[in-house]
Scaffold this motif. Structure first.
Motif, PDB file in Angstrom:
ATOM      1  N   ALA A 104     -11.047  40.009  23.829  1.00  0.00           N
ATOM      2  CA  ALA A 104     -12.210  40.367  24.645  1.00  0.00           C
ATOM      3  C   ALA A 104     -13.108  39.166  24.921  1.00  0.00           C
ATOM      4  CB  ALA A 104     -12.999  41.470  23.962  1.00  0.00           C
ATOM      5  N   VAL A 105     -13.147  38.213  24.003  1.00  0.00           N
ATOM      6  CA  VAL A 105     -14.036  37.064  24.177  1.00  0.00           C
ATOM      7  C   VAL A 105     -13.734  36.295  25.464  1.00  0.00           C
ATOM      8  CG1 VAL A 105     -12.668  35.380  22.856  1.00  0.00           C
ATOM      9  CG2 VAL A 105     -15.140  35.135  22.978  1.00  0.00           C
ATOM     10  N   TRP A 106     -12.473  36.262  25.884  1.00  0.00           N
ATOM     11  CA  TRP A 106     -12.108  35.522  27.095  1.00  0.00           C
ATOM     12  C   TRP A 106     -12.368  36.334  28.360  1.00  0.00           C
ATOM     13  CZ3 TRP A 106     -12.021  31.012  25.275  1.00  0.00           C
ATOM     14  CH2 TRP A 106     -11.434  30.736  24.041  1.00  0.00           C
ATOM     15  N   LYS A 107     -12.499  37.629  28.225  1.00  0.00           N
ATOM     16  CA  LYS A 107     -12.662  38.502  29.384  1.00  0.00           C
ATOM     17  C   LYS A 107     -14.114  38.857  29.669  1.00  0.00           C
ATOM     18  CE  LYS A 107      -8.161  40.584  28.733  1.00  0.00           C
ATOM     19  NZ  LYS A 107      -7.401  41.781  28.472  1.00  0.00           N
ATOM     20  N   ASN A 108     -14.964  38.791  28.673  1.00  0.00           N
ATOM     21  CA  ASN A 108     -16.309  39.349  28.801  1.00  0.00           C
ATOM     22  C   ASN A 108     -17.433  38.323  28.927  1.00  0.00           C
ATOM     23  OD1 ASN A 108     -15.163  41.883  28.540  1.00  0.00           O
ATOM     24  ND2 ASN A 108     -15.396  41.895  26.318  1.00  0.00           N
ATOM     25  N   HIS A 109     -17.133  37.087  29.200  1.00  0.00           N
ATOM     26  CA  HIS A 109     -18.205  36.096  29.233  1.00  0.00           C
ATOM     27  C   HIS A 109     -18.534  35.573  30.629  1.00  0.00           C
ATOM     28  CE1 HIS A 109     -14.712  33.459  29.233  1.00  0.00           C
ATOM     29  NE2 HIS A 109     -15.483  32.600  29.834  1.00  0.00           N
ATOM     30  N   HIS A 110     -17.830  36.018  31.651  1.00  0.00           N
ATOM     31  CA  HIS A 110     -17.993  35.450  32.997  1.00  0.00           C
ATOM     32  C   HIS A 110     -19.416  35.516  33.527  1.00  0.00           C
ATOM     33  CE1 HIS A 110     -13.693  35.073  33.118  1.00  0.00           C
ATOM     34  NE2 HIS A 110     -13.586  36.346  32.802  1.00  0.00           N
ATOM     35  N   SER A 111     -20.111  36.595  33.278  1.00  0.00           N
ATOM     36  CA  SER A 111     -21.448  36.756  33.835  1.00  0.00           C
ATOM     37  C   SER A 111     -22.543  36.236  32.894  1.00  0.00           C
ATOM     38  CB  SER A 111     -21.710  38.227  34.148  1.00  0.00           C
ATOM     39  OG  SER A 111     -21.646  38.990  32.958  1.00  0.00           O
ATOM     40  N   GLN A 112     -22.164  35.784  31.725  1.00  0.00           N
ATOM     41  CA  GLN A 112     -23.172  35.321  30.764  1.00  0.00           C
ATOM     42  C   GLN A 112     -23.601  33.887  31.077  1.00  0.00           C
ATOM     43  OE1 GLN A 112     -21.675  35.902  26.819  1.00  0.00           O
ATOM     44  NE2 GLN A 112     -21.768  38.116  26.961  1.00  0.00           N
ATOM     45  N   GLU A 113     -24.851  33.627  30.841  1.00  0.00           N
ATOM     46  CA  GLU A 113     -25.418  32.307  31.099  1.00  0.00           C
ATOM     47  C   GLU A 113     -24.893  31.293  30.085  1.00  0.00           C
ATOM     48  OE1 GLU A 113     -29.777  30.112  31.068  1.00  0.00           O
ATOM     49  OE2 GLU A 113     -29.639  32.250  30.668  1.00  0.00           O
ATOM     50  N   LEU A 114     -24.526  30.115  30.559  1.00  0.00           N
ATOM     51  CA  LEU A 114     -24.125  29.017  29.683  1.00  0.00           C
ATOM     52  C   LEU A 114     -25.388  28.384  29.119  1.00  0.00           C
ATOM     53  CD1 LEU A 114     -22.044  27.094  28.454  1.00  0.00           C
ATOM     54  CD2 LEU A 114     -22.129  25.782  30.580  1.00  0.00           C
ATOM     55  N   ILE A 115     -25.526  28.424  27.816  1.00  0.00           N
ATOM     56  CA  ILE A 115     -26.721  27.908  27.160  1.00  0.00           C
ATOM     57  C   ILE A 115     -26.472  26.518  26.578  1.00  0.00           C
ATOM     58  CG2 ILE A 115     -28.323  28.289  25.246  1.00  0.00           C
ATOM     59  CD1 ILE A 115     -27.877  31.310  25.761  1.00  0.00           C
ATOM     60  N   GLU A 116     -25.250  26.297  26.048  1.00  0.00           N
ATOM     61  CA  GLU A 116     -24.960  25.003  25.434  1.00  0.00           C
ATOM     62  C   GLU A 116     -23.451  24.773  25.377  1.00  0.00           C
ATOM     63  OE1 GLU A 116     -26.762  22.682  21.680  1.00  0.00           O
ATOM     64  OE2 GLU A 116     -25.660  24.489  21.130  1.00  0.00           O
ATOM     65  N   TRP A 117     -23.062  23.530  25.578  1.00  0.00           N
ATOM     66  CA  TRP A 117     -21.679  23.077  25.366  1.00  0.00           C
ATOM     67  C   TRP A 117     -21.790  21.874  24.466  1.00  0.00           C
ATOM     68  CZ3 TRP A 117     -18.464  19.784  29.207  1.00  0.00           C
ATOM     69  CH2 TRP A 117     -17.143  19.678  28.764  1.00  0.00           C
ATOM     70  N   LYS A 118     -21.218  21.967  23.276  1.00  0.00           N
ATOM     71  CA  LYS A 118     -21.448  20.961  22.244  1.00  0.00           C
ATOM     72  C   LYS A 118     -20.137  20.511  21.617  1.00  0.00           C
ATOM     73  CE  LYS A 118     -24.226  20.176  18.132  1.00  0.00           C
ATOM     74  NZ  LYS A 118     -25.226  20.706  17.228  1.00  0.00           N
ATOM     75  N   LEU A 119     -20.084  19.238  21.248  1.00  0.00           N
ATOM     76  CA  LEU A 119     -18.930  18.658  20.571  1.00  0.00           C
ATOM     77  C   LEU A 119     -19.268  18.395  19.111  1.00  0.00           C
ATOM     78  CD1 LEU A 119     -16.080  17.334  20.586  1.00  0.00           C
ATOM     79  CD2 LEU A 119     -17.232  15.192  21.188  1.00  0.00           C
ATOM     80  N   TYR A 120     -18.403  18.885  18.214  1.00  0.00           N
ATOM     81  CA  TYR A 120     -18.473  18.569  16.784  1.00  0.00           C
ATOM     82  C   TYR A 120     -17.341  17.573  16.533  1.00  0.00           C
ATOM     83  CZ  TYR A 120     -21.380  22.733  16.547  1.00  0.00           C
ATOM     84  OH  TYR A 120     -22.372  23.650  16.741  1.00  0.00           O
ATOM     85  N   ASP A 121     -17.658  16.309  16.680  1.00  0.00           N
ATOM     86  CA  ASP A 121     -16.648  15.259  16.687  1.00  0.00           C
ATOM     87  C   ASP A 121     -15.895  15.131  15.368  1.00  0.00           C
ATOM     88  OD1 ASP A 121     -15.317  13.155  18.098  1.00  0.00           O
ATOM     89  OD2 ASP A 121     -16.474  11.726  16.896  1.00  0.00           O
ATOM     90  N   SER A 122     -16.566  15.334  14.237  1.00  0.00           N
ATOM     91  CA  SER A 122     -15.926  15.126  12.933  1.00  0.00           C
ATOM     92  C   SER A 122     -14.730  16.041  12.694  1.00  0.00           C
ATOM     93  CB  SER A 122     -16.936  15.301  11.805  1.00  0.00           C
ATOM     94  OG  SER A 122     -17.375  16.638  11.761  1.00  0.00           O
ATOM     95  N   CYS A 123     -14.752  17.224  13.310  1.00  0.00           N
ATOM     96  CA  CYS A 123     -13.646  18.164  13.108  1.00  0.00           C
ATOM     97  C   CYS A 123     -12.868  18.422  14.398  1.00  0.00           C
ATOM     98  CB  CYS A 123     -14.152  19.479  12.516  1.00  0.00           C
ATOM     99  SG  CYS A 123     -15.404  20.294  13.506  1.00  0.00           S
ATOM    100  N   GLY A 124     -13.257  17.781  15.501  1.00  0.00           N
ATOM    101  CA  GLY A 124     -12.524  17.940  16.751  1.00  0.00           C
ATOM    102  C   GLY A 124     -12.650  19.325  17.360  1.00  0.00           C
ATOM    103  N   VAL A 125     -13.864  19.869  17.337  1.00  0.00           N
ATOM    104  CA  VAL A 125     -14.129  21.204  17.878  1.00  0.00           C
ATOM    105  C   VAL A 125     -15.260  21.099  18.893  1.00  0.00           C
ATOM    106  CG1 VAL A 125     -15.027  23.510  17.302  1.00  0.00           C
ATOM    107  CG2 VAL A 125     -13.363  22.406  15.800  1.00  0.00           C
ATOM    108  N   HIS A 126     -15.120  21.839  19.991  1.00  0.00           N
ATOM    109  CA  HIS A 126     -16.246  21.969  20.915  1.00  0.00           C
ATOM    110  C   HIS A 126     -16.575  23.444  21.019  1.00  0.00           C
ATOM    111  CE1 HIS A 126     -13.895  22.989  24.742  1.00  0.00           C
ATOM    112  NE2 HIS A 126     -12.945  22.638  23.905  1.00  0.00           N
ATOM    113  N   SER A 127     -17.837  23.726  21.312  1.00  0.00           N
ATOM    114  CA  SER A 127     -18.254  25.123  21.357  1.00  0.00           C
ATOM    115  C   SER A 127     -19.072  25.393  22.609  1.00  0.00           C
ATOM    116  CB  SER A 127     -19.060  25.497  20.122  1.00  0.00           C
ATOM    117  OG  SER A 127     -20.316  24.870  20.140  1.00  0.00           O
ATOM    118  N   LEU A 128     -18.933  26.615  23.080  1.00  0.00           N
ATOM    119  CA  LEU A 128     -19.723  27.113  24.199  1.00  0.00           C
ATOM    120  C   LEU A 128     -20.629  28.196  23.665  1.00  0.00           C
ATOM    121  CD1 LEU A 128     -17.148  27.709  27.082  1.00  0.00           C
ATOM    122  CD2 LEU A 128     -18.843  25.894  26.907  1.00  0.00           C
TER     123      LEU A 128
END
Length: 181
Positions: A104-128
């Motif tokens: 559901a996470v991939w299907k239900n976010h289209h209309s939601q506002e993007l608040i932050e896109w961040k990189l956690y470099d030490s572990c190689g993860v980015h988050s929305l």
């Protein structure tokens, strides 16, 4: 650098643990205190640290730590459903390591506002951060993000702490290549 913004927080304290002396994770215990969930991560040397949010874990961990934590959760919940306290962390790890187009996470976010896109470099993860939902993704892995979300990510700019690394550049190239497909 038009797609990257370096964010510096002078209040933030960073603790650096050299990998040579860093002990491996042996367990994760969750608990609630006054309606707030916590994760207590225990290491082989007897030390532990308590976290409230997955983003705190991502700030402290390297990729090996994440993989070990993911394996611990998989072993613990191989044949049972996660407890209420573990459900959020288990879900975040599942989405990150085993993306499924039907989630559901991939299907239900289209209309939601993007608040932050961040990189956690030490572990190689980015988050929305989309509305009230955070999606954590491994830098090198392709996820079922629609084109409009990829465009919003580049328009918003990737937040990195302190300096732009090669990982940040690789992530930006990867997102741009997905847009061109």
């Amino acid at each position: 650098m038009e797609y990257v913004e370096v964010v510096s927080d002078s209040e933030e304290v960073i603790s650096v643990i050299p990998l040579a002396v860093k002990s491996s994770i042996v367990s994760c215990k969750s608990y609630c205190k006054e309606d707030v969930g916590y994760y207590k991560i225990h290491r082989a040397d007897g030390s532990y640290k308590t976290y409230m949010f997955f983003s705190e874990i991502l700030n402290d961990f390297d990729r090996v730590d994440l993989i070990v934590l993911y394996r611990l959760f998989n072993e613990k919940y191989a044949s049972t459903r996660p407890s209420f306290n573990d459900l959020m962390l288990w879900g975040d790890m599942k989405i990150m390591f085993e993306p499924n187009d039907d989630d559901a996470v991939w299907k239900n976010h289209h209309s939601q506002e993007l608040i932050e896109w961040k990189l956690y470099d030490s572990c190689g993860v980015h988050s929305l951060m989309l509305g009230e939902v955070s999606i954590h993704m491994l830098v090198e892995k392709k996820y079922p993000l629609p084109q409009d979300t990829l465009m919003r990510m580049l328009q918003w700019k990737l937040h990195v702490n302190y300096n732009v690394t090669e990982t940040a550049y690789e992530l930006l190239r990867f997102i741009r290549s997905q847009l061109n497909q």
